[in-house]
Each structure stands twice: as C-alpha cells, then as structure tokens.
Design a protein around this motif. Structure first.
Motif, PDB file in Angstrom:
ATOM      1  N   UNK A 247       0.838  -1.201   0.000  1.00  0.00           N
ATOM      2  CA  UNK A 247       0.000   0.000   0.000  1.00  0.00           C
ATOM      3  C   UNK A 247       0.867   1.243   0.000  1.00  0.00           C
ATOM      4  N   UNK A 248       0.511   2.222  -0.806  1.00  0.00           N
ATOM      5  CA  UNK A 248       1.244   3.474  -0.907  1.00  0.00           C
ATOM      6  C   UNK A 248       0.529   4.531  -0.075  1.00  0.00           C
ATOM      7  N   UNK A 249       1.296   5.327   0.660  1.00  0.00           N
ATOM      8  CA  UNK A 249       0.714   6.335   1.530  1.00  0.00           C
ATOM      9  C   UNK A 249       1.166   7.736   1.116  1.00  0.00           C
ATOM     10  N   UNK A 250       0.199   8.641   1.075  1.00  0.00           N
ATOM     11  CA  UNK A 250       0.504  10.053   0.871  1.00  0.00           C
ATOM     12  C   UNK A 250       0.931  10.656   2.206  1.00  0.00           C
ATOM     13  N   UNK A 251       1.660  11.776   2.147  1.00  0.00           N
ATOM     14  CA  UNK A 251       1.991  12.486   3.380  1.00  0.00           C
ATOM     15  C   UNK A 251       0.876  13.447   3.786  1.00  0.00           C
ATOM     16  N   UNK A 252      -0.129  13.589   2.935  1.00  0.00           N
ATOM     17  CA  UNK A 252      -1.258  14.462   3.237  1.00  0.00           C
ATOM     18  C   UNK A 252      -2.417  13.629   3.775  1.00  0.00           C
ATOM     19  N   UNK A 253      -2.941  14.016   4.915  1.00  0.00           N
ATOM     20  CA  UNK A 253      -4.043  13.258   5.493  1.00  0.00           C
ATOM     21  C   UNK A 253      -4.792  14.077   6.532  1.00  0.00           C
ATOM     22  N   UNK A 254      -5.982  13.600   6.878  1.00  0.00           N
ATOM     23  CA  UNK A 254      -6.799  14.294   7.890  1.00  0.00           C
ATOM     24  C   UNK A 254      -7.721  13.288   8.561  1.00  0.00           C
ATOM     25  N   UNK A 255      -7.930  13.496   9.861  1.00  0.00           N
ATOM     26  CA  UNK A 255      -8.897  12.688  10.612  1.00  0.00           C
ATOM     27  C   UNK A 255      -9.309  13.460  11.860  1.00  0.00           C
ATOM     28  N   UNK A 256     -10.539  13.247  12.303  1.00  0.00           N
ATOM     29  CA  UNK A 256     -11.040  13.886  13.524  1.00  0.00           C
ATOM     30  C   UNK A 256     -11.993  12.923  14.225  1.00  0.00           C
ATOM     31  N   UNK A 257     -11.877  12.854  15.557  1.00  0.00           N
ATOM     32  CA  UNK A 257     -12.741  11.981  16.350  1.00  0.00           C
ATOM     33  C   UNK A 257     -13.129  12.685  17.643  1.00  0.00           C
ATOM     34  N   UNK A 258     -14.282  12.346  18.191  1.00  0.00           N
ATOM     35  CA  UNK A 258     -14.702  12.841  19.500  1.00  0.00           C
ATOM     36  C   UNK A 258     -15.091  11.658  20.380  1.00  0.00           C
ATOM     37  N   UNK A 259     -14.986  11.865  21.695  1.00  0.00           N
ATOM     38  CA  UNK A 259     -15.310  10.800  22.648  1.00  0.00           C
ATOM     39  C   UNK A 259     -15.863  11.433  23.919  1.00  0.00           C
TER      40      UNK A 259
ATOM     41  N   UNK B  40      11.043   0.073 -14.888  1.00  0.00           N
ATOM     42  CA  UNK B  40      10.738  -1.212 -14.253  1.00  0.00           C
ATOM     43  C   UNK B  40      10.844  -1.089 -12.733  1.00  0.00           C
ATOM     44  N   UNK B  41      11.875  -0.386 -12.284  1.00  0.00           N
ATOM     45  CA  UNK B  41      12.093  -0.237 -10.845  1.00  0.00           C
ATOM     46  C   UNK B  41      11.000   0.629 -10.204  1.00  0.00           C
ATOM     47  N   UNK B  42      10.554   1.651 -10.907  1.00  0.00           N
ATOM     48  CA  UNK B  42       9.455   2.468 -10.392  1.00  0.00           C
ATOM     49  C   UNK B  42       8.211   1.612 -10.170  1.00  0.00           C
ATOM     50  N   UNK B  43       7.892   0.795 -11.154  1.00  0.00           N
ATOM     51  CA  UNK B  43       6.724  -0.080 -11.017  1.00  0.00           C
ATOM     52  C   UNK B  43       6.908  -1.069  -9.872  1.00  0.00           C
ATOM     53  N   UNK B  44       8.117  -1.620  -9.731  1.00  0.00           N
ATOM     54  CA  UNK B  44       8.380  -2.581  -8.653  1.00  0.00           C
ATOM     55  C   UNK B  44       8.215  -1.932  -7.282  1.00  0.00           C
ATOM     56  N   UNK B  45       8.754  -0.728  -7.133  1.00  0.00           N
ATOM     57  CA  UNK B  45       8.661  -0.017  -5.846  1.00  0.00           C
ATOM     58  C   UNK B  45       7.210   0.281  -5.503  1.00  0.00           C
ATOM     59  N   UNK B  46       6.429   0.713  -6.485  1.00  0.00           N
ATOM     60  CA  UNK B  46       5.018   1.004  -6.244  1.00  0.00           C
ATOM     61  C   UNK B  46       4.243  -0.256  -5.867  1.00  0.00           C
ATOM     62  N   UNK B  47       4.590  -1.373  -6.488  1.00  0.00           N
ATOM     63  CA  UNK B  47       3.919  -2.626  -6.161  1.00  0.00           C
ATOM     64  C   UNK B  47       4.308  -3.114  -4.768  1.00  0.00           C
ATOM     65  N   UNK B  48       5.550  -2.854  -4.362  1.00  0.00           N
ATOM     66  CA  UNK B  48       6.010  -3.254  -3.024  1.00  0.00           C
ATOM     67  C   UNK B  48       5.313  -2.441  -1.953  1.00  0.00           C
ATOM     68  N   UNK B  49       5.132  -1.132  -2.215  1.00  0.00           N
ATOM     69  CA  UNK B  49       4.416  -0.271  -1.285  1.00  0.00           C
ATOM     70  C   UNK B  49       5.263   0.155  -0.104  1.00  0.00           C
ATOM     71  N   UNK B  50       4.585   0.630   0.932  1.00  0.00           N
ATOM     72  CA  UNK B  50       5.282   1.119   2.118  1.00  0.00           C
ATOM     73  C   UNK B  50       5.788   2.539   1.935  1.00  0.00           C
TER      74      UNK B  50
END
Length: 288
Positions: A1-13, A227-237
């Motif tokens: 799985x590939x992760x962006x550095x941009x993200x958002x989340x909010x929770x209340x309890x 080829x390496x770009x595709x391999x890295x994307x498939x590996x993820x992380x």
C-alpha cells in the motif's frame, strides 16, 4: 500500500465529565515532524501520543490538536456543594452577630465561591487512557485517508510510466536508420571539406562520432528505471525517498538522450520524457 503524506482525521469521545475532541492533519515534509496542541489536562500524555504516532508514520509534518469540552457531556450541569453552603451560612451568621452592618452574601457571591459548584473533573489516569483510545481510532482513520490519497498518486505515476514506455517503444525502431543516415551525411561533408584526407581516417572519425551519438544505452537504462518504479510502487510502504531518487536517474538519462540526439524526433521525445518525469516527481514528493 502506498501512503501520501497528506491526510486528515477527527474523532470525539464522551468521557462523562466532558467531551474529548482530537484532530490529526499532515502535510509534506522530508522527515517526521510533530506539532502538538494539547489541553492542559492531557499535557502529560504528549510523549505517549508521540510514540503511538511514530510507530505507524514515517514522514510528514503532523499536527495533533486535542481539546476537552464540557459541552454536550452527559450530566454536565454542576451541582451545589451543600456542605460548603451550610458552612458559609453558619459563618455569615457568626459574622453578622458581631458586625450587623456587614453585607450579606449574594447568590452570585455564593456561586463564585471556590468549590461551591461541584464540577467533577475526570481522573487524570482515566482521562489519559481514554485519550489514547481516541487517538488510536483517529490514527486508523488518518492512515486510511493517507492510503486513499496514496492510491490516487500511485495511479497517476503509473499512467506516466505507461506513456513513457510508449514513447520509448515508438522512437527506438527509427534510431538506427536515423543515425546511419546522419553518419553518411557527416562522411560526405568531411570528404567535401577535406578532400584528400585518407578515406580510412574519415571512417575512423565517423565511427568515433557514432559512439558519441549512440543512445541505445540511455534507452535501456530508462526502461530499467521504469521497471524499478513499477516494482517499488507494487512493493508499497514508505517509498517516497526511493522514488525521488529514481526520478533523478530518469531525468539524467532523458537529458543525455536529448544531448546525443541527431534527429528532431529523438529531441522531441527527450523533451516529452522530461515533462512526464517532472509530472511524476511532483507526485512522488507527496508520498511517504
């Protein structure tokens, strides 16, 4: 799985005596950088929260906001401290027996007296545990949002890879004939300019120049890097730094291809490749 550095989340309890609100958001950064804005009641939990987030995140400037509000909490209406109220009544009576002219307590005075309103505050340890519970749930939402964004970025990068491969496959068959024609033209120009020079010497000079304009190695390395770009994307992380390095290598080969070009077709292809590489690089810089 590939992760962006941009993200958002909010929770209340709802924690009984108040409502915890936690917000996470992040933007691009070369390293993992935290910024906490935490209410006083949970200031001591900052280190534990930092460890919790660091275990799951590797890059990005992450901002965490935590607040505790009584609004909407069950049983939030404060109760009068009747014991304290009775004590103040007895004390007032004693004072007025000795000082009849003294002013009596007003309702406002009584309500503002320290401890008069029994506003229960959560136990520090319980509140910290509930905060970690809330942070864990928010972190999962946060990571999921970064994964969704990362999936979109990966799709954009792979689409550019496909277009680059098509350009390379399209231009490769025409290169040998174009280079042979250019060598023959160069040979004729040398003969016309030098006339009496030995034909073998001219062939040697043309052969040396032919090596300089040979782009087979650059095309092969471009394909290998793709080829390496595709391999890295498939590996993820966390692959952002690796992909950024590959973008530099791709750009280097495209530049060399352009500098060695002897036809307008190859020159145009090199320019289009560089444009696609730059588009990929912009997306790669958003990846964790």
């Amino acid at each position: 799985m590939i992760f962006s550095m941009t993200g958002y989340a909010a929770r209340t309890l709802d924690v009984g005596q108040g409502v915890l609100h936690l917000e996470l958001k992040s933007v691009n950064s070369r390293y993992l950088d935290f910024q906490f804005r935490v209410c006083d009641e949970l200031r001591a939990s900052e280190l534990v929260l930092r460890e919790l987030f660091s275990a799951r995140l590797s890059r990005g400037k992450v901002e965490c906001r935590i607040s505790l509000s009584a609004a909407g909490a069950a049983g939030s209406a404060p109760a009068l401290n009747l014991e304290l109220l009775c004590r103040l009544r007895d004390l007032e009576a004693q004072v007025r027996r000795r000082m009849p002219w003294a002013h009596a307590f007003s309702v406002n005075d009584l309500l503002q007296w320290p401890g008069m309103l029994d506003e229960q505050t959560p136990d520090a340890e319980v509140l910290s545990a509930r905060c970690l519970e809330l942070a864990g749930a928010a972190l999962e939402d946060f990571i999921a949002s970064r994964a969704r964004e990362g999936e979109k970025l990966a799709a954009v990068i792979l689409e550019r890879v496909t277009r680059m491969r098509a350009l390379i496959e399209e231009v490769t068959p025409s290169i040998p004939a174009a280079q042979a024609a250019f060598q023959e033209k160069l040979k004729q120009r040398l003969l016309e300019a030098l006339g009496s020079v030995d034909d073998e010497r001219i062939r040697q000079e043309v052969a040396v120049f032919a090596v300089r304009i040979d782009v087979a190695e650059e095309l092969a390395r471009l394909s290998t890097h793709l080829d390496e770009v595709e391999r890295v994307l498939q590996t993820g992380g966390a692959c952002g730094k690796r992909l950024d390095f590959l973008m530099q290598e791709l750009n280097r080969e495209a530049n060399t291809l352009g500098s060695k070009s002897v036809t307008s077709v190859v020159s145009q292809t090199a320019m289009e490749l560089k444009l696609l590489i730059e588009q990929m690089r912009e997306q790669v810089q958003n990846l964790e």
